[in-house]
Design a protein around this motif. Structure first.
Motif, mmCIF file in Angstrom:
data_model
loop_
_atom_site.group_PDB
_atom_site.id
_atom_site.type_symbol
_atom_site.label_atom_id
_atom_site.label_comp_id
_atom_site.label_asym_id
_atom_site.label_seq_id
_atom_site.Cartn_x
_atom_site.Cartn_y
_atom_site.Cartn_z
ATOM 1 N N PRO A 1 0.890 -1.263 0.156
ATOM 2 C CA PRO A 1 -0.028 0.177 0.024
ATOM 3 C C PRO A 1 0.968 1.385 -0.053
ATOM 4 N N SER A 2 0.566 2.129 -0.786
ATOM 5 C CA SER A 2 1.365 3.295 -0.963
ATOM 6 C C SER A 2 0.812 4.732 -1.268
ATOM 7 N N LEU A 3 -0.392 4.550 -1.457
ATOM 8 C CA LEU A 3 -1.323 5.833 -1.668
ATOM 9 C C LEU A 3 -2.515 6.198 -0.932
ATOM 10 N N LEU A 4 -2.572 7.362 -0.231
ATOM 11 C CA LEU A 4 -3.946 7.738 0.250
ATOM 12 C C LEU A 4 -4.742 8.560 -0.998
ATOM 13 N N LEU A 5 -5.963 8.079 -1.036
ATOM 14 C CA LEU A 5 -6.872 8.849 -2.147
ATOM 15 C C LEU A 5 -8.052 9.453 -1.212
ATOM 16 N N VAL A 6 -8.074 10.535 -1.160
ATOM 17 C CA VAL A 6 -9.161 11.366 -0.421
ATOM 18 C C VAL A 6 -9.816 12.371 -1.388
ATOM 19 N N PRO A 7 -11.166 12.657 -0.963
ATOM 20 C CA PRO A 7 -11.994 13.961 -1.569
ATOM 21 C C PRO A 7 -11.195 15.287 -1.168
ATOM 22 N N THR A 8 -11.832 16.341 -1.749
ATOM 23 C CA THR A 8 -11.493 17.627 -1.479
ATOM 24 C C THR A 8 -11.457 18.124 0.045
ATOM 25 N N ASP A 9 -12.588 17.541 0.744
ATOM 26 C CA ASP A 9 -12.731 18.056 2.047
ATOM 27 C C ASP A 9 -11.565 17.101 3.085
ATOM 28 N N LEU A 10 -11.244 16.163 2.734
ATOM 29 C CA LEU A 10 -10.315 15.836 3.539
ATOM 30 C C LEU A 10 -8.642 15.985 3.090
ATOM 31 N N HIS A 11 -8.640 16.862 2.214
ATOM 32 C CA HIS A 11 -7.141 17.219 1.719
ATOM 33 C C HIS A 11 -6.486 17.752 3.035
ATOM 34 N N GLU A 12 -6.718 18.544 3.764
ATOM 35 C CA GLU A 12 -5.999 19.191 4.984
ATOM 36 C C GLU A 12 -5.661 18.034 5.927
ATOM 37 N N LYS A 13 -6.549 17.229 6.144
ATOM 38 C CA LYS A 13 -6.447 16.102 7.316
ATOM 39 C C LYS A 13 -5.273 15.362 6.897
ATOM 40 N N ALA A 14 -5.497 14.915 5.389
ATOM 41 C CA ALA A 14 -4.472 13.752 4.733
ATOM 42 C C ALA A 14 -3.297 14.447 4.905
ATOM 43 N N TRP A 15 -3.165 15.624 4.486
ATOM 44 C CA TRP A 15 -1.696 16.225 4.241
ATOM 45 C C TRP A 15 -1.150 16.264 5.531
ATOM 46 N N GLU A 16 -1.792 16.745 6.592
ATOM 47 C CA GLU A 16 -1.206 16.476 8.155
ATOM 48 C C GLU A 16 -0.716 15.139 8.555
ATOM 49 N N ASN B 1 2.011 8.383 -0.655
ATOM 50 C CA ASN B 1 1.678 9.393 -1.820
ATOM 51 C C ASN B 1 0.529 9.807 -1.519
ATOM 52 N N LEU B 2 -0.165 11.043 -1.751
ATOM 53 C CA LEU B 2 -1.253 11.572 -1.357
ATOM 54 C C LEU B 2 -2.052 11.960 -2.914
ATOM 55 N N ALA B 3 -3.151 11.535 -2.922
ATOM 56 C CA ALA B 3 -4.033 12.043 -4.243
ATOM 57 C C ALA B 3 -5.406 12.696 -3.894
ATOM 58 N N VAL B 4 -5.548 13.689 -4.343
ATOM 59 C CA VAL B 4 -6.951 14.616 -3.938
ATOM 60 C C VAL B 4 -7.624 14.575 -5.459
ATOM 61 N N TRP B 5 -8.836 13.901 -5.340
ATOM 62 C CA TRP B 5 -9.391 14.305 -6.664
ATOM 63 C C TRP B 5 -10.306 15.202 -6.696
ATOM 64 N N PHE C 1 -9.463 6.238 0.778
ATOM 65 C CA PHE C 1 -9.182 4.752 0.105
ATOM 66 C C PHE C 1 -7.537 4.660 0.541
ATOM 67 N N MET C 2 -6.989 3.375 0.703
ATOM 68 C CA MET C 2 -5.892 3.159 0.591
ATOM 69 C C MET C 2 -5.462 2.240 -0.680
ATOM 70 N N VAL C 3 -4.398 2.448 -1.419
ATOM 71 C CA VAL C 3 -4.174 1.982 -2.669
ATOM 72 C C VAL C 3 -2.698 1.331 -2.479
ATOM 73 N N ASP C 4 -2.781 0.163 -3.307
ATOM 74 C CA ASP C 4 -1.579 -0.505 -3.803
ATOM 75 C C ASP C 4 -1.356 -0.023 -5.081
#
Length: 297
Positions: free
Chosen positions: A188-203, A226-230, A241-244
């Motif tokens: 697992p290498s990536l966190l995928l989040v929506p716009t509203d969770l960008h700040e939390k995921a970045w922290e 890695n962090l992806a914000v769609w 989501f957590m992604v491989d």
């Protein structure tokens, strides 16, 4: 419906300094980052899973032979999409500001948006059966089955995004077994989040120390993900989501039967110019082990 001069009276008369098409719809596509882009060659295409082999057993004077068989298969059929405009010839001729021609160009933006929405629908519908995987269940399910004798496994949770939830999910993904219950390598290498969770995921990803604590503990997640914000295309504000990524690019496919293309033709009887766009695509994955999703209420 025909766009005619009566609908746009201002653009056929002098007097405007400038006319703006201010929709600003261009965005950077996320599709190449998530999907294996595939050119489809058949009306219906099928991805086939192969069953794993069994575990090594002690030798007791005779070799224990195993076999392997087909696992689940997933058939994919194309879906066609189209959009058109009918423009009065008189309006095209009298358009002093190229508004009509530029508006026809907006069809390209509409198709780019639709392509992106089709891709994001895999995640937006991860917890329902709009897009199923090989076992016929939703992409994220608590009860994925095996066709070759493996145990039931799950890749669906309901934890709100937090550092603790990220770590718990990492552990669960690492412990996924093959379809015959063998140990497998998970990355697992990536966190995928929506716009509203960008700040939390970045922290979570970038804080040097642990979040929300006065202790000086190092943050286990620092620089790990890695962090992806769609932005705007993930429709639920809480799901994450957590992604491989390695497996995702193997199994998550964006099939293209016909890429976006545009046509133009005249209609002699009514002196109307027709513009149309068309594409035929579909998304699918036979495998689920590349993803763990949280449907958060």
């Amino acid at each position: 419906m025909v766009v005619n001069q009566a609908a746009l009276p201002s653009i056929v008369q002098r007097g405007l300094s400038e006319v703006f098409l201010d929709q600003q719809r261009q965005f950077e596509s996320m599709l190449p980052s998530f999907f294996k882009m595939v050119e489809a060659t058949q009306a219906s295409e099928t991805d086939q899973e192969i069953g794993d082999i069994g575990q090594v057993s002690p030798f007791t004077g005779e070799i224990a032979y195993d076999d392997f068989a087909e696992g689940y298969s997933k058939a994919i059929t194309e879906t066609e999409y189209s959009l058109g405009l009918k423009i009065q010839r008189r309006l095209l001729r009298n358009d002093l500001y190229d508004v009509v021609r530029n508006s026809v160009g907006l069809m390209s933006d509409s198709f780019n948006q639709k392509r992106e929405q089709i891709g994001a629908s895999v995640f937006n519908n991860a917890f329902n059966t709009v897009h199923t995987v090989g076992d016929g269940l939703s992409l994220c399910s608590a009860s994925h089955t095996s066709k070759v004798g493996g145990a039931v496994q799950g890749n669906s949770g309901s934890s709100a995004l937090s550092a603790a939830a990220v770590e718990a999910t990492r552990v669960l993904m690492v412990k996924f077994k093959t379809n015959k219950d063998n140990i497998r390598q998970a990355r697992p290498s990536l966190l995928l989040v929506p716009t509203d969770l960008h700040e939390k995921a970045w922290e979570i990803v970038n804080s040097y120390g642990k979040m929300d604590t006065a202790l000086n503990n190092r943050n286990f997640h620092f620089g790990k993900w890695n962090l992806a914000v769609w932005d705007n295309f993930l429709t639920d504000t809480n799901n994450w989501f957590m992604v491989d990524e390695r497996l995702m690019k193997m199994f998550l496919k964006y099939r293209i039967w016909e890429p976006v293309q545009f046509f133009r033709s005249g209609e002699f009887g009514t002196l109307v110019q027709k513009y149309a766009g068309y594409m035929s695509v579909a998304v699918s994955t036979v495998e689920w082990r590349w993803l763990y999703g949280h449907e958060v209420s």
